[in-house]
Design a protein around this motif. Structure first.
Motif, PDB file in Angstrom:
ATOM      1  N   CYS A  34      -4.575   2.854   7.478  1.00  0.00           N
ATOM      2  CA  CYS A  34      -3.798   2.748   8.137  1.00  0.00           C
ATOM      3  C   CYS A  34      -3.431   1.167   9.176  1.00  0.00           C
ATOM      4  O   CYS A  34      -4.925   0.773   9.727  1.00  0.00           O
ATOM      5  CB  CYS A  34      -4.079   3.624   8.976  1.00  0.00           C
ATOM      6  N   THR A  53       0.874   4.816   7.245  1.00  0.00           N
ATOM      7  CA  THR A  53      -0.313   5.414   7.220  1.00  0.00           C
ATOM      8  C   THR A  53      -1.463   5.334   6.333  1.00  0.00           C
ATOM      9  O   THR A  53      -0.844   4.760   5.477  1.00  0.00           O
ATOM     10  CB  THR A  53       0.010   6.975   7.951  1.00  0.00           C
ATOM     11  N   SER A  54      -2.230   6.280   6.238  1.00  0.00           N
ATOM     12  CA  SER A  54      -3.774   6.211   4.910  1.00  0.00           C
ATOM     13  C   SER A  54      -2.479   6.751   3.643  1.00  0.00           C
ATOM     14  O   SER A  54      -3.706   6.577   3.006  1.00  0.00           O
ATOM     15  CB  SER A  54      -4.853   7.213   5.661  1.00  0.00           C
TER      16      SER A  54
END
Length: 127
Positions: A34, A53-54
Protein backbone atom coordinates in the motif's frame (compact mmCIF):
# COMPACT_ATOMS: atom_id res chain seq x y z
CA UNK A 1 11.39 1.52 6.24
CA UNK A 2 13.17 3.96 3.98
CA UNK A 3 11.55 5.92 1.20
CA UNK A 4 13.45 8.18 -1.17
CA UNK A 5 11.85 10.39 -3.79
CA UNK A 6 13.61 11.71 -6.87
CA UNK A 7 12.81 13.32 -10.19
CA UNK A 8 11.59 16.71 -9.07
CA UNK A 9 12.57 19.87 -10.85
CA UNK A 10 11.35 22.97 -12.61
CA UNK A 11 9.38 22.80 -15.86
CA UNK A 12 7.11 25.05 -17.87
CA UNK A 13 3.35 24.74 -17.66
CA UNK A 14 2.13 22.03 -19.97
CA UNK A 15 5.27 19.99 -19.49
CA UNK A 16 5.83 16.61 -17.91
CA UNK A 17 7.86 15.05 -15.13
CA UNK A 18 8.23 11.56 -13.75
CA UNK A 19 8.86 11.12 -10.05
CA UNK A 20 10.33 7.98 -8.55
CA UNK A 21 10.09 6.60 -5.04
CA UNK A 22 12.53 3.91 -4.05
CA UNK A 23 11.55 1.98 -0.94
CA UNK A 24 13.40 -0.51 1.19
CA UNK A 25 13.30 -2.05 4.62
CA UNK A 26 15.52 -4.15 6.85
CA UNK A 27 12.52 -5.16 8.94
CA UNK A 28 11.43 -8.59 7.79
CA UNK A 29 8.13 -8.03 9.60
CA UNK A 30 7.21 -5.10 7.36
CA UNK A 31 4.79 -6.14 4.70
CA UNK A 32 2.88 -3.66 2.67
CA UNK A 33 1.92 -3.13 -0.91
CA UNK A 34 0.00 0.00 0.00
CA UNK A 35 1.69 3.17 -1.16
CA UNK A 36 0.77 6.71 -2.06
CA UNK A 37 2.00 9.97 -3.48
CA UNK A 38 1.19 13.19 -1.67
CA UNK A 39 2.07 16.82 -2.17
CA UNK A 40 2.22 19.89 -0.04
CA UNK A 41 2.41 23.47 -1.25
CA UNK A 42 3.50 26.28 1.06
CA UNK A 43 0.71 27.24 3.41
CA UNK A 44 -1.49 24.35 2.35
CA UNK A 45 -2.36 20.97 3.81
CA UNK A 46 -0.81 17.78 2.53
CA UNK A 47 -2.90 16.45 -0.34
CA UNK A 48 -3.27 12.90 -1.60
CA UNK A 49 -2.28 12.72 -5.27
CA UNK A 50 -2.25 9.05 -6.20
CA UNK A 51 -2.07 5.72 -4.47
CA UNK A 52 -2.29 1.97 -4.78
CA UNK A 53 -3.97 -0.41 -2.36
CA UNK A 54 -2.69 -3.79 -1.25
CA UNK A 55 -5.01 -5.35 -3.83
CA UNK A 56 -3.56 -3.27 -6.64
CA UNK A 57 -6.36 -0.75 -7.00
CA UNK A 58 -5.02 2.60 -8.19
CA UNK A 59 -6.69 5.88 -7.33
CA UNK A 60 -6.09 9.57 -7.95
CA UNK A 61 -6.94 12.83 -6.33
CA UNK A 62 -9.59 14.83 -8.19
CA UNK A 63 -7.17 17.61 -9.11
CA UNK A 64 -4.85 15.27 -11.03
CA UNK A 65 -7.22 12.76 -12.63
CA UNK A 66 -6.51 12.33 -16.32
CA UNK A 67 -3.10 14.03 -16.03
CA UNK A 68 -1.10 11.91 -13.57
CA UNK A 69 -0.40 8.19 -13.76
CA UNK A 70 0.93 5.90 -11.05
CA UNK A 71 2.88 2.73 -11.73
CA UNK A 72 4.98 0.34 -9.73
CA UNK A 73 8.01 -1.83 -10.38
CA UNK A 74 7.76 -4.45 -7.66
CA UNK A 75 10.94 -6.22 -8.69
CA UNK A 76 12.98 -3.07 -8.12
CA UNK A 77 10.83 -1.61 -5.31
CA UNK A 78 10.13 1.61 -7.18
CA UNK A 79 6.90 3.60 -7.30
CA UNK A 80 6.52 6.04 -10.18
CA UNK A 81 4.33 9.08 -10.71
CA UNK A 82 4.10 10.29 -14.29
CA UNK A 83 2.83 13.86 -14.38
CA UNK A 84 1.58 15.34 -17.64
CA UNK A 85 -0.03 18.66 -18.57
CA UNK A 86 1.50 20.26 -15.52
CA UNK A 87 0.01 23.46 -14.17
CA UNK A 88 1.41 26.16 -11.89
CA UNK A 89 -0.94 24.91 -9.15
CA UNK A 90 0.89 21.56 -9.23
CA UNK A 91 3.88 23.30 -7.66
CA UNK A 92 4.60 21.57 -4.37
CA UNK A 93 6.90 19.22 -2.55
CA UNK A 94 5.93 15.67 -3.46
CA UNK A 95 6.21 12.84 -0.97
CA UNK A 96 5.74 9.11 -1.16
CA UNK A 97 4.43 7.19 1.81
CA UNK A 98 3.43 3.73 2.90
CA UNK A 99 1.76 1.92 5.76
CA UNK A 100 2.76 -1.19 7.68
CA UNK A 101 0.10 -3.68 6.72
CA UNK A 102 -2.85 -4.25 4.47
CA UNK A 103 -4.86 -1.36 3.12
CA UNK A 104 -7.96 -0.92 1.01
CA UNK A 105 -10.45 1.74 0.09
CA UNK A 106 -9.00 5.20 -0.28
CA UNK A 107 -6.35 4.76 2.41
CA UNK A 108 -3.39 5.27 0.04
CA UNK A 109 -4.34 8.92 -0.54
CA UNK A 110 -5.19 9.81 3.06
CA UNK A 111 -2.13 11.31 4.69
CA UNK A 112 -3.16 10.62 8.29
CA UNK A 113 -3.25 6.89 7.62
CA UNK A 114 0.32 6.59 6.36
CA UNK A 115 3.07 5.35 8.67
CA UNK A 116 6.28 6.08 6.79
CA UNK A 117 7.30 9.04 4.65
CA UNK A 118 10.10 10.06 2.38
CA UNK A 119 11.72 13.48 2.62
CA UNK A 120 10.10 14.76 -0.55
CA UNK A 121 11.15 16.18 -3.89
CA UNK A 122 10.30 19.71 -5.05
CA UNK A 123 8.32 20.28 -8.22
CA UNK A 124 8.05 23.81 -9.57
CA UNK A 125 5.85 24.66 -12.54
CA UNK A 126 6.47 27.99 -14.23
CA UNK A 127 3.59 29.74 -15.98
Amino acid sequence: VQLAESGGGSVQAGGSLTLSCTYSTLDYRFDSDCMGWFRQAPGKEREGVAGITSLGKIMYGNSVKGRFSLSQDNARNILYLRMNSLRPEDTATYFCATIDGFCSGDTPIIADRMDYWGKGTLVTIAS
